[in-house]
Structures are given as structure tokens and as C-alpha cells.
Scaffold this motif. Sequence first.
Motif, PDB file in Angstrom:
ATOM      1  N   UNK B 283       0.831  -1.211   0.000  1.00 47.36           N
ATOM      2  CA  UNK B 283       0.000   0.000   0.000  1.00 47.36           C
ATOM      3  C   UNK B 283       0.864   1.260   0.000  1.00 47.36           C
ATOM      4  N   UNK B 284       0.404   2.271  -0.714  1.00 44.82           N
ATOM      5  CA  UNK B 284       1.091   3.565  -0.756  1.00 44.82           C
ATOM      6  C   UNK B 284       0.567   4.466   0.347  1.00 44.82           C
ATOM      7  N   UNK B 285       1.479   5.073   1.088  1.00 46.48           N
ATOM      8  CA  UNK B 285       1.103   5.978   2.175  1.00 46.48           C
ATOM      9  C   UNK B 285       0.930   7.395   1.632  1.00 46.48           C
ATOM     10  N   UNK B 286      -0.244   7.969   1.858  1.00 47.03           N
ATOM     11  CA  UNK B 286      -0.523   9.364   1.510  1.00 47.03           C
ATOM     12  C   UNK B 286      -0.721  10.123   2.820  1.00 47.03           C
ATOM     13  N   UNK B 287       0.241  10.940   3.192  1.00 48.45           N
ATOM     14  CA  UNK B 287       0.053  11.692   4.424  1.00 48.45           C
ATOM     15  C   UNK B 287      -0.940  12.833   4.175  1.00 48.45           C
ATOM     16  N   UNK B 288      -1.619  13.224   5.240  1.00 49.05           N
ATOM     17  CA  UNK B 288      -2.658  14.247   5.114  1.00 49.05           C
ATOM     18  C   UNK B 288      -2.346  15.417   6.026  1.00 49.05           C
ATOM     19  N   UNK B 289      -2.893  16.558   5.676  1.00 49.15           N
ATOM     20  CA  UNK B 289      -2.729  17.770   6.477  1.00 49.15           C
ATOM     21  C   UNK B 289      -3.309  17.501   7.867  1.00 49.15           C
ATOM     22  N   UNK B 290      -2.473  17.554   8.910  1.00 46.97           N
ATOM     23  CA  UNK B 290      -2.994  17.199  10.227  1.00 46.97           C
ATOM     24  C   UNK B 290      -4.077  18.148  10.732  1.00 46.97           C
ATOM     25  N   UNK B 291      -4.118  19.355  10.208  1.00 41.52           N
ATOM     26  CA  UNK B 291      -5.130  20.292  10.701  1.00 41.52           C
ATOM     27  C   UNK B 291      -6.470  20.104  10.003  1.00 41.52           C
ATOM     28  N   UNK B 292      -6.449  19.630   8.764  1.00 38.57           N
ATOM     29  CA  UNK B 292      -7.721  19.459   8.046  1.00 38.57           C
ATOM     30  C   UNK B 292      -8.092  18.000   7.821  1.00 38.57           C
ATOM     31  N   UNK B 293      -7.124  17.111   7.835  1.00 43.59           N
ATOM     32  CA  UNK B 293      -7.419  15.726   7.490  1.00 43.59           C
ATOM     33  C   UNK B 293      -7.633  15.517   6.008  1.00 43.59           C
ATOM     34  N   UNK B 294      -7.109  16.414   5.199  1.00 41.91           N
ATOM     35  CA  UNK B 294      -7.293  16.322   3.753  1.00 41.91           C
ATOM     36  C   UNK B 294      -5.969  16.139   3.031  1.00 41.91           C
ATOM     37  N   UNK B 295      -6.049  15.641   1.802  1.00 38.63           N
ATOM     38  CA  UNK B 295      -4.921  15.703   0.893  1.00 38.63           C
ATOM     39  C   UNK B 295      -5.373  16.414  -0.387  1.00 38.63           C
ATOM     40  N   UNK B 296      -4.552  16.347  -1.406  1.00 34.74           N
ATOM     41  CA  UNK B 296      -4.867  17.066  -2.636  1.00 34.74           C
ATOM     42  C   UNK B 296      -5.281  16.081  -3.726  1.00 34.74           C
TER      43      UNK B 296
END
Lengths: 151, 420
Positions: B283-296
Motif C-alpha cells: 500500500x502507498x502511504x498518503x500523508x494528510x494535512x494534520x489540521x484538516x485531514x485532507x490531501x490534494x
Amino acid sequence: MNSRIMSGVLVMLAFPFTISASLGGDVTSVQADRAKMQGSLRTTSADSYNLHEIQASTGVTVREYVSTAGKVFAVTWKGPFHPDLRQVLGAYFDQYEQAAQAQIATRRGRGPLLIQQPGLVVQISGHMKAFVGKAYVPGMMPAGVHVEDIQ
Amino acid sequence: MTRARWQEGLLCLSLAGALAAAAGCGGGSSPSSSTSGGTGSGGGTTGSVSNVQAISVNTGPTAAPPLNSPYIDGAFTSVTLCAPGSTTSCQTISGILVDTGSSGLRVLSSALTISLPQQTGANSAPIVECLPFVDGITWGPVQTADMTIAGEEAKSLPIQVIGSASFSTIPSGCTSMGAPEDDLSTLGANGILGVGPAAQDCGEACTVTGASNPGLYYACPNSGCEVTTESLADQVVNPIVLFATDNNGVIIELPSVTGAEASVSGSMIFGIGTQTNNALGSATVYTIDPSTGNFTTVFDNVSYQDAGFLDTGSNAIYFLDANTTGLPICTDATFWYCPTTTQSFSAVNQGANGASGTVNFSVGNADALTNLETTGAANGLAGPNPGTFDWGLPFFFGRNVYTAIEGKSTPGGTGPYWAY
């Protein structure tokens, strides 16, 4: 911000106190939003509207789009929580609430809100701790202002 | 484990009569589904805690009379709640929606038959919560339970009990954030199990006084409710963080779905890299913005910065708008797309860590997909969501999706992140 707005920017100032309003309201009639949110406000002017941006201390940013005639024709918000929707939607809150309840009843599940009525558009998206919203009154949009301009 | 399962079976049987709306003791209304704790495929390492909970995508508890309102594309499971420290005052509640878009357990008061202790604040005032979801709010007291799911236990877990008659008056500051979802009809489930990347449902903002407190927690003495502060430990927390082991995240595993089906079964596996059955693998890890819980998410060469997220609690892929996608809105449902034939799309998800991967997905005709009231799982269900990519449950079909909780260490790095 697109180039049309950029070219129209005339002033960007920080006001300790200034007037603001709810959707559909008169900019001179209400100065409650900023005070209620205890936030800072800055105003940007474009060709056909003024943009009031309130940064609330909860981390929620509310933008109110005011026509040259002094009417709030659109509001947007973004942040970890919802703003006081009664405040920012003003006279349109009840209409929003009824439409939201109708959508929940017919969607067969949970998800974002997309209210699309002739007299009111409300879009609320996101998830816990990260919400975005946009509301506008199509009939009040100044000539030449597009939905995409409202961010 | 054997005894626990046997106990749960008994509870299920006794509960069936009490909860007529939730047929069976499984994840929802589908008679063929079985989602009792710890019975899923895979299993844990011998000698370890069973970390596999069965989930079922089906028409859910709202499908039964009197509502006759089938859910579509919701993943349901069951949880067992006991009064803290008790082995007898226990109840298994089915029809609980699994939600990676929120954190914390919330159950309807109408689905709760056992008595749980009320959390109190200063001067012994009961603590009551207003939790904003995207389409409405839930209001109700914070109570404490020992929660068991699969072989995992979250002891003294603060949960929200929604729609309690003891706190029926909702403060205007709460209803100003949305319409109440306080019963089965409006919530769409007997409860919501939030297993998202956030550890708490509010975080630091609710621990402070003054204008920066968003007003999610109230102290409600007899004189009325007022916004109060709530420590991180007292907040309604992601139950996974209270597990003794397997407490750094969760994997949602669902099979592929073709068109519309009555139900499909899958698994919720607790922990990432803690047992033999939950390794990250390829699996590929996509880290997310810790303040929003979102990625792009990038679509048609346009980057929607910090505006994409994976959410089992959304019942469709809600993305962009008709102009951008070329997809017509359904005439009878402004919240869904209705192309005449199924359309194929691709988008690119980008993690804050630079990871990038293409997602191929399809959008079908929502009118056709939702035509049958017996349909509980539909691939291709999608709708508009201007400026945002809400990868709802159909994204999870045919995938194993990892959610790593904020601040938790895993073999793929420290959360929050998603991986698939």
C-alpha cells in the motif's frame, strides 16, 4: 482570485470595527457578524462588489460579498467548525434548514449538502474538523459576477 | 474469546426483540449478513487479540418498517457496550455506520437499552455535546461505556448518546450549526462509529475558554446549558486509541462491486503493522494535512489543494460539479449525477509526503442505481460537491484502505495518513 478581481482591487485594510451583514441583508443594517465572531475583518473591493473577510478566533473564515448597492449576495466559510449559520444566512436560514432536512430525507444516506433552489444555493461540504460552505442568492448576483468568483 | 462471543450471541438474541428496527444482530437489515464481533476472515496472529470485525454494506436499519427507507452505500457493523466494569449490564447494538470521516462513537438513545454513567463537569453538571457533521448536528449527553468490538476493548470510553429525552432542548448555538439528526430517520443508523484519522472529535479548541472555543461541549445543570471546556481525555475519542493493542489505525476491506447489489461483506481490521493480518504490504502511504485531514486531488489537470478526503461515511463519491465533470445532475435529485451511460474518470491523489497515485473510477446513472429499494451497495454512485473530492464509500470497493490515527506510530510512519 482571478485576474478580473485582482485588477479591481482598490483597497485592503484592517478595520478594528466595521459593518457587515447576513446573506440578503443590507450592509448598513447589521454590524453583528464580526462582533459575534470576535474576529478580525478586512475588506477588499472589486469592480462590482466589496468582499468582507472575517477571521473568527475559532479558526473559521467567513467571507461576505456585498454589492455596490450594499446588499450581501453571497457568503462563504471555511474552517474546522461551522460558523453560526443563523447569523451568516440571516433571513435565509429557515429556507436552508428546511431544504437540508428534505435532502437528508431523500438521499438514502449521509453526505454533503447541495441545496439548489431558484432563490437560494447552499453548498456545505467537508467532514469533522474541516468544513467548507458557500451560499448565494442567484437573483442578487451583480451583473458580471460569476459563481466561480465566489470563493 | 470463546466466552465473549457466546455472551455476545446471547445478547444478540435478547436484543432482537427489543430492537425491532434492526433485524438480526449483524451490520444492518440484511438477513444474510453476519457481523458479530471477531468472526471475520483473516483472524489475528495466534495468541493475539482478534482484530477483525465484519462489516456489511447493506440497506441498514432504516430499511425496516416503519421507516422503509433503505440506506445505500453505508458500511454497517455492531458494537458491544457495557456499563464500565460490568460484564452483565451489556448490549450489542447493530446497524452502526462505520465512518472514517469522523472520530468517536455516537449511538441513538432509542437504540440503547442499558444505563450508562453520565460524564459530569464542574459542580457535577452533566456534559452534553453538540457535534457538527457536514449536513447537520448531533446533540446529546456524553456517557461512559466499555466498548468491545472484535476482540478489542476500549474501557471507559466517552461516547455521545444522541436524542436523549433528558436533554431534549437543544441550545440555539448548536442548532445554528445545522439541523438536528437525533433519530433513526435523520441519522440513518443506530449509531456512528467514527474511526477517522483524528484522535478526538474536537481537539485542543474545546479545551480553552473564550471566543476561540467552538462550542461543542456544554455543561447542562438544571438551570440550562452553557458552553464549557472539555479536556482531551474527556472528549468523545476515536475508540481505537483506547485499545490496549492495535491502537494506531484501522483497515477497511471491501470487495469489488459491480453495479447494484443487495449487500456485500467486508472487514474492519484494527491496527497497522501490529499483527500478521494488518501489514502495510504494497500500500502507498498518503500523508494528510494534520489540521484538516485532507490531501490534494488533481482532476483534469486542476489541483484541488487540501480538498480531498476518504470517507466511508459519505454514501457516494461526491466530487466537483456538472460544468467541470460534464456530468448531468439527476432531475429528481440535485445531489447525484445521472449520466445516460456509465462514464469512466481518473483523478490523482497526492499526499503531503509527495506520494501520488491515479484513481480510476466510474460514475453511473444514480436513478438507475438506486431504482431498487433492495439495493444496499452500488458502485458508480456519485454526486456534485463543488471544489471538493469526497471519496465516499464506492471508493473503498475493491480496496484495502488504511487510516492511521494522528500521532500514532506505524511501520509506514506517524499518522495521520491514508494508505491503499
